[in-house]
Motif scaffolding. Structure first.
Motif, PDB file in Angstrom:
ATOM      1  N   ARG A 158       0.832  -1.214   0.000  1.00 33.58           N
ATOM      2  CA  ARG A 158       0.000   0.000   0.000  1.00 33.58           C
ATOM      3  C   ARG A 158       0.862   1.259   0.000  1.00 33.58           C
ATOM      4  O   ARG A 158       0.585   2.236  -0.683  1.00 33.58           O
ATOM      5  N   ASP A 159       1.966   1.236   0.774  1.00 32.22           N
ATOM      6  CA  ASP A 159       2.829   2.404   0.923  1.00 32.22           C
ATOM      7  C   ASP A 159       3.947   2.453  -0.114  1.00 32.22           C
ATOM      8  O   ASP A 159       4.847   3.296  -0.021  1.00 32.22           O
ATOM      9  N   GLY A 160       3.902   1.556  -1.083  1.00 33.96           N
ATOM     10  CA  GLY A 160       4.895   1.572  -2.151  1.00 33.96           C
ATOM     11  C   GLY A 160       6.294   1.203  -1.704  1.00 33.96           C
ATOM     12  O   GLY A 160       7.277   1.643  -2.313  1.00 33.96           O
ATOM     13  N   ALA A 175      11.507   0.886   2.543  1.00 32.92           N
ATOM     14  CA  ALA A 175      10.945   0.294   3.763  1.00 32.92           C
ATOM     15  C   ALA A 175      11.044  -1.222   3.720  1.00 32.92           C
ATOM     16  O   ALA A 175      10.761  -1.846   2.699  1.00 32.92           O
ATOM     17  N   THR A 176      11.441  -1.796   4.852  1.00 30.36           N
ATOM     18  CA  THR A 176      11.513  -3.250   4.973  1.00 30.36           C
ATOM     19  C   THR A 176      10.692  -3.766   6.149  1.00 30.36           C
ATOM     20  O   THR A 176      10.498  -4.962   6.282  1.00 30.36           O
ATOM     21  N   THR A 177      10.238  -2.872   7.009  1.00 34.23           N
ATOM     22  CA  THR A 177       9.458  -3.263   8.184  1.00 34.23           C
ATOM     23  C   THR A 177       8.169  -2.441   8.223  1.00 34.23           C
ATOM     24  O   THR A 177       7.977  -1.546   7.406  1.00 34.23           O
ATOM     25  N   VAL A 230       2.112   1.589   9.262  1.00 34.78           N
ATOM     26  CA  VAL A 230       2.782   2.291   8.177  1.00 34.78           C
ATOM     27  C   VAL A 230       4.066   1.549   7.825  1.00 34.78           C
ATOM     28  O   VAL A 230       4.699   0.948   8.697  1.00 34.78           O
ATOM     29  N   ALA A 231       4.427   1.557   6.543  1.00 36.69           N
ATOM     30  CA  ALA A 231       5.711   0.986   6.125  1.00 36.69           C
ATOM     31  C   ALA A 231       6.816   1.868   6.705  1.00 36.69           C
ATOM     32  O   ALA A 231       6.670   3.087   6.792  1.00 36.69           O
ATOM     33  N   CYS A 232       7.914   1.230   7.097  1.00 33.08           N
ATOM     34  CA  CYS A 232       8.951   1.970   7.808  1.00 33.08           C
ATOM     35  C   CYS A 232      10.326   1.374   7.513  1.00 33.08           C
ATOM     36  O   CYS A 232      10.458   0.159   7.370  1.00 33.08           O
ATOM     37  N   CYS A 233      11.337   2.237   7.439  1.00 31.76           N
ATOM     38  CA  CYS A 233      12.705   1.727   7.287  1.00 31.76           C
ATOM     39  C   CYS A 233      13.199   1.291   8.666  1.00 31.76           C
ATOM     40  O   CYS A 233      12.661   1.703   9.700  1.00 31.76           O
ATOM     41  N   LEU A 234      14.197   0.464   8.687  1.00 34.43           N
ATOM     42  CA  LEU A 234      14.710  -0.077   9.941  1.00 34.43           C
ATOM     43  C   LEU A 234      15.241   1.018  10.862  1.00 34.43           C
ATOM     44  O   LEU A 234      15.020   0.989  12.076  1.00 34.43           O
ATOM     45  N   THR A 235      15.893   2.022  10.293  1.00 30.66           N
ATOM     46  CA  THR A 235      16.457   3.116  11.095  1.00 30.66           C
ATOM     47  C   THR A 235      15.356   3.886  11.816  1.00 30.66           C
ATOM     48  O   THR A 235      15.438   4.086  13.032  1.00 30.66           O
ATOM     49  N   PHE A 292       2.008  10.599   4.155  1.00 31.49           N
ATOM     50  CA  PHE A 292       0.742  10.366   3.474  1.00 31.49           C
ATOM     51  C   PHE A 292      -0.297   9.926   4.490  1.00 31.49           C
ATOM     52  O   PHE A 292       0.035   9.513   5.597  1.00 31.49           O
ATOM     53  N   ALA A 293      -1.556  10.031   4.106  1.00 32.19           N
ATOM     54  CA  ALA A 293      -2.659   9.614   4.981  1.00 32.19           C
ATOM     55  C   ALA A 293      -2.772   8.091   4.961  1.00 32.19           C
ATOM     56  O   ALA A 293      -2.573   7.455   3.924  1.00 32.19           O
ATOM     57  N   LEU A 294      -3.097   7.521   6.106  1.00 33.31           N
ATOM     58  CA  LEU A 294      -3.233   6.069   6.228  1.00 33.31           C
ATOM     59  C   LEU A 294      -4.698   5.666   6.092  1.00 33.31           C
ATOM     60  O   LEU A 294      -5.589   6.406   6.492  1.00 33.31           O
ATOM     61  N   GLY A 295      -4.922   4.493   5.555  1.00 29.62           N
ATOM     62  CA  GLY A 295      -6.280   3.971   5.421  1.00 29.62           C
ATOM     63  C   GLY A 295      -6.257   2.654   4.683  1.00 29.62           C
ATOM     64  O   GLY A 295      -5.226   2.234   4.147  1.00 29.62           O
TER      65      GLY A 295
END
Length: 165
Positions: free
Chosen positions: A78-80, A90-92, A111-116, A135-138
């Motif tokens: 969803r978050d590309g 993002a990996t996590t 939300v998609a997130c990088c490890l850092t 971006f907005a989540l949904g």
């Protein structure tokens, strides 16, 4: 090989195996509207086009409460595959409101997130960190989300999945 199944109203229903699609066509429960060129299937009495997209001859009622399940892979998609905080790869995934504070596993809280960023944020909220979401989540919407497995689909499916978006 897989086949996209459309309801009689042209909305995408499912992705089935080529064999299942061929059985539906042979039993006159579906019609081939897109086929693979040059690869017919030979039966005892006749040959059939190898189906890529089929449409059911009768309308099947689908419950309207069909909701896309929340998964790690779904949130990343969803978050590309981009971090919602810094925009890096993002990996996590991260809970915007941490689970330790009652945050739920929902489309609106993940939300998609990088490890850092995930390690730096820890169990705090973005507001406490002075961060904002990019971006907005949904919950995701569209035909490609309604049909499981369509993200790795055949290019011939795209016009039919775009109709449902």
């Amino acid at each position: 090989m897989r086949t996209l199944v459309l309801n009689a109203g042209y909305e995408p229903l499912a992705i089935v195996s080529f064999k299942r699609a061929l059985v539906l066509v042979m039993n006159d429960k579906a019609t081939v509207i897109e086929h693979v060129e040059g690869e017919p299937v030979w039966g005892t009495r006749s040959s059939y086009d190898r189906p890529a997209v089929i449409i059911l001859t009768r309308y099947v009622r689908v419950p309207s409460t069909r909701r896309t399940p929340v998964t790690r892979r779904g949130v990343l998609r969803r978050d590309g595959f981009r971090c919602g905080y810094c925009g890096a790869s993002a990996t996590t995934i991260d809970h915007v409101l941490p689970r330790s504070r009652g945050g739920a596993d929902s489309w609106e809280n993940l939300v998609a997130c990088c490890l850092t960023c995930n390690n730096v944020k820890s169990d705090r909220t973005p507001q406490e960190m002075g961060w904002s979401l990019r971006f907005a989540l949904g919950a995701p919407r569209g035909g490609s989300w309604a049909v499981r497995g369509s993200e790795r689909g055949d290019p011939r499916w795209e016009p039919y999945l775009a109709l449902a978006a």
